[in-house]
Design a protein around this motif. Structure first.
Motif, PDB file in Angstrom:
ATOM      1  N   VAL A   9       0.841  -1.197   0.000  1.00 35.49           N
ATOM      2  CA  VAL A   9       0.000   0.000   0.000  1.00 35.49           C
ATOM      3  C   VAL A   9       0.876   1.247   0.000  1.00 35.49           C
ATOM      4  O   VAL A   9       0.624   2.209  -0.738  1.00 35.49           O
ATOM      5  CB  VAL A   9      -0.977  -0.005   1.199  1.00 35.49           C
ATOM      6  N   LEU A  10       1.912   1.240   0.803  1.00 30.49           N
ATOM      7  CA  LEU A  10       2.841   2.368   0.846  1.00 30.49           C
ATOM      8  C   LEU A  10       3.519   2.567  -0.515  1.00 30.49           C
ATOM      9  O   LEU A  10       3.657   3.697  -1.000  1.00 30.49           O
ATOM     10  CB  LEU A  10       3.883   2.156   1.941  1.00 30.49           C
ATOM     11  N   ALA A  11       3.930   1.493  -1.162  1.00 31.60           N
ATOM     12  CA  ALA A  11       4.563   1.575  -2.477  1.00 31.60           C
ATOM     13  C   ALA A  11       3.583   2.122  -3.522  1.00 31.60           C
ATOM     14  O   ALA A  11       3.955   2.947  -4.370  1.00 31.60           O
ATOM     15  CB  ALA A  11       5.084   0.208  -2.902  1.00 31.60           C
ATOM     16  N   VAL A  12       2.332   1.702  -3.462  1.00 30.85           N
ATOM     17  CA  VAL A  12       1.318   2.200  -4.404  1.00 30.85           C
ATOM     18  C   VAL A  12       1.073   3.687  -4.182  1.00 30.85           C
ATOM     19  O   VAL A  12       0.973   4.466  -5.134  1.00 30.85           O
ATOM     20  CB  VAL A  12       0.014   1.376  -4.279  1.00 30.85           C
ATOM     21  N   ILE A  13       0.994   4.095  -2.926  1.00 34.76           N
ATOM     22  CA  ILE A  13       0.779   5.515  -2.616  1.00 34.76           C
ATOM     23  C   ILE A  13       1.957   6.348  -3.114  1.00 34.76           C
ATOM     24  O   ILE A  13       1.763   7.400  -3.739  1.00 34.76           O
ATOM     25  CB  ILE A  13       0.550   5.709  -1.097  1.00 34.76           C
ATOM     26  N   ILE A  14       3.171   5.892  -2.886  1.00 34.66           N
ATOM     27  CA  ILE A  14       4.346   6.618  -3.366  1.00 34.66           C
ATOM     28  C   ILE A  14       4.344   6.699  -4.892  1.00 34.66           C
ATOM     29  O   ILE A  14       4.633   7.746  -5.472  1.00 34.66           O
ATOM     30  CB  ILE A  14       5.640   5.960  -2.830  1.00 34.66           C
ATOM     31  N   PHE A  15       3.996   5.597  -5.560  1.00 31.01           N
ATOM     32  CA  PHE A  15       3.948   5.587  -7.021  1.00 31.01           C
ATOM     33  C   PHE A  15       2.890   6.556  -7.551  1.00 31.01           C
ATOM     34  O   PHE A  15       3.144   7.296  -8.508  1.00 31.01           O
ATOM     35  CB  PHE A  15       3.663   4.166  -7.533  1.00 31.01           C
ATOM     36  N   VAL A  16       1.719   6.591  -6.935  1.00 29.51           N
ATOM     37  CA  VAL A  16       0.640   7.483  -7.386  1.00 29.51           C
ATOM     38  C   VAL A  16       1.056   8.942  -7.207  1.00 29.51           C
ATOM     39  O   VAL A  16       0.841   9.775  -8.100  1.00 29.51           O
ATOM     40  CB  VAL A  16      -0.676   7.169  -6.638  1.00 29.51           C
ATOM     41  N   VAL A  17       1.667   9.278  -6.094  1.00 31.12           N
ATOM     42  CA  VAL A  17       2.121  10.656  -5.862  1.00 31.12           C
ATOM     43  C   VAL A  17       3.205  11.027  -6.866  1.00 31.12           C
ATOM     44  O   VAL A  17       3.190  12.114  -7.460  1.00 31.12           O
ATOM     45  CB  VAL A  17       2.614  10.828  -4.411  1.00 31.12           C
ATOM     46  N   TRP A  18       4.160  10.143  -7.101  1.00 31.13           N
ATOM     47  CA  TRP A  18       5.248  10.395  -8.052  1.00 31.13           C
ATOM     48  C   TRP A  18       4.699  10.571  -9.467  1.00 31.13           C
ATOM     49  O   TRP A  18       5.078  11.495 -10.188  1.00 31.13           O
ATOM     50  CB  TRP A  18       6.252   9.251  -7.994  1.00 31.13           C
ATOM     51  N   TYR A  19       3.795   9.698  -9.884  1.00 30.42           N
ATOM     52  CA  TYR A  19       3.224   9.782 -11.224  1.00 30.42           C
ATOM     53  C   TYR A  19       2.373  11.051 -11.372  1.00 30.42           C
ATOM     54  O   TYR A  19       2.411  11.712 -12.415  1.00 30.42           O
ATOM     55  CB  TYR A  19       2.376   8.544 -11.516  1.00 30.42           C
ATOM     56  N   GLY A  20       1.622  11.415 -10.345  1.00 27.97           N
ATOM     57  CA  GLY A  20       0.833  12.646 -10.379  1.00 27.97           C
ATOM     58  C   GLY A  20       1.719  13.870 -10.510  1.00 27.97           C
ATOM     59  O   GLY A  20       1.400  14.808 -11.246  1.00 27.97           O
ATOM     60  N   TYR A  21       2.864  13.867  -9.832  1.00 28.33           N
ATOM     61  CA  TYR A  21       3.808  14.978  -9.960  1.00 28.33           C
ATOM     62  C   TYR A  21       4.355  15.052 -11.385  1.00 28.33           C
ATOM     63  O   TYR A  21       4.507  16.148 -11.938  1.00 28.33           O
ATOM     64  CB  TYR A  21       4.946  14.829  -8.951  1.00 28.33           C
ATOM     65  N   ARG A  22       4.661  13.919 -11.988  1.00 28.50           N
ATOM     66  CA  ARG A  22       5.157  13.913 -13.377  1.00 28.50           C
ATOM     67  C   ARG A  22       4.122  14.483 -14.337  1.00 28.50           C
ATOM     68  O   ARG A  22       4.460  15.265 -15.228  1.00 28.50           O
ATOM     69  CB  ARG A  22       5.514  12.489 -13.803  1.00 28.50           C
ATOM     70  N   VAL A  23       2.865  14.100 -14.169  1.00 24.72           N
ATOM     71  CA  VAL A  23       1.802  14.614 -15.033  1.00 24.72           C
ATOM     72  C   VAL A  23       1.650  16.121 -14.833  1.00 24.72           C
ATOM     73  O   VAL A  23       1.543  16.880 -15.802  1.00 24.72           O
ATOM     74  CB  VAL A  23       0.472  13.880 -14.760  1.00 24.72           C
ATOM     75  N   TYR A  24       1.663  16.569 -13.586  1.00 28.50           N
ATOM     76  CA  TYR A  24       1.555  17.997 -13.304  1.00 28.50           C
ATOM     77  C   TYR A  24       2.727  18.769 -13.911  1.00 28.50           C
ATOM     78  O   TYR A  24       2.541  19.831 -14.502  1.00 28.50           O
ATOM     79  CB  TYR A  24       1.493  18.240 -11.793  1.00 28.50           C
ATOM     80  N   ALA A  25       3.936  18.251 -13.783  1.00 26.65           N
ATOM     81  CA  ALA A  25       5.119  18.922 -14.332  1.00 26.65           C
ATOM     82  C   ALA A  25       5.041  18.993 -15.860  1.00 26.65           C
ATOM     83  O   ALA A  25       5.416  20.001 -16.465  1.00 26.65           O
ATOM     84  CB  ALA A  25       6.388  18.198 -13.899  1.00 26.65           C
ATOM     85  N   ARG A  26       4.549  17.951 -16.506  1.00 31.11           N
ATOM     86  CA  ARG A  26       4.418  17.946 -17.960  1.00 31.11           C
ATOM     87  C   ARG A  26       3.395  18.983 -18.422  1.00 31.11           C
ATOM     88  O   ARG A  26       3.628  19.712 -19.387  1.00 31.11           O
ATOM     89  CB  ARG A  26       4.006  16.558 -18.440  1.00 31.11           C
ATOM     90  N   ILE A  27       2.271  19.074 -17.725  1.00 32.28           N
ATOM     91  CA  ILE A  27       1.242  20.056 -18.080  1.00 32.28           C
ATOM     92  C   ILE A  27       1.757  21.469 -17.865  1.00 32.28           C
ATOM     93  O   ILE A  27       1.569  22.355 -18.703  1.00 32.28           O
ATOM     94  CB  ILE A  27      -0.046  19.801 -17.264  1.00 32.28           C
TER      95      ILE A  27
END
Length: 76
Positions: A9-27
C-alpha cells in the motif's frame, strides 16, 4: 513491524504521488512553453502598413508626404 500488505500500500501511494507529480510537471511545462511561443510570436509581428495609391503615378505608397513621383511612371 510493517506487514507485506502495508508495504505494498505504501509503495502504491508513493507511485501514485510520483506519477501525479510527473503529469503535473508535464502540463506546467507545456503551458509555459505555449506562453513563451505566443510571446515570441507577438514580439516578432511587424506592424501592418496601410498603402495608398498615388493619384499621379499609380504606385502604392505608405506615406504620401515622402513620396516623389517618377516622371516615367512606376517601374514595371
Amino acid at each position: 513491524m510493517l506487514s507485506i500488505r502495508e508495504l505494498l500500500v505504501l509503495a502504491v501511494i508513493i507511485f501514485v504521488v510520483w506519477y501525479g507529480y510527473r503529469v503535473y510537471a508535464r502540463i506546467d511545462s507545456a503551458r509555459t512553453r505555449r506562453a513563451a511561443d505566443q510571446a515570441r510570436r507577438s514580439a516578432n509581428k511587424k506592424p501592418e502598413l496601410d498603402l495608398v495609391r498615388c493619384p499621379q503615378c499609380g504606385a502604392y505608397i505608405s506615406d504620401p508626404n515622402i513620396h516623389v513621383c517618377d516622371p516615367d511612371g512606376p517601374a514595371r
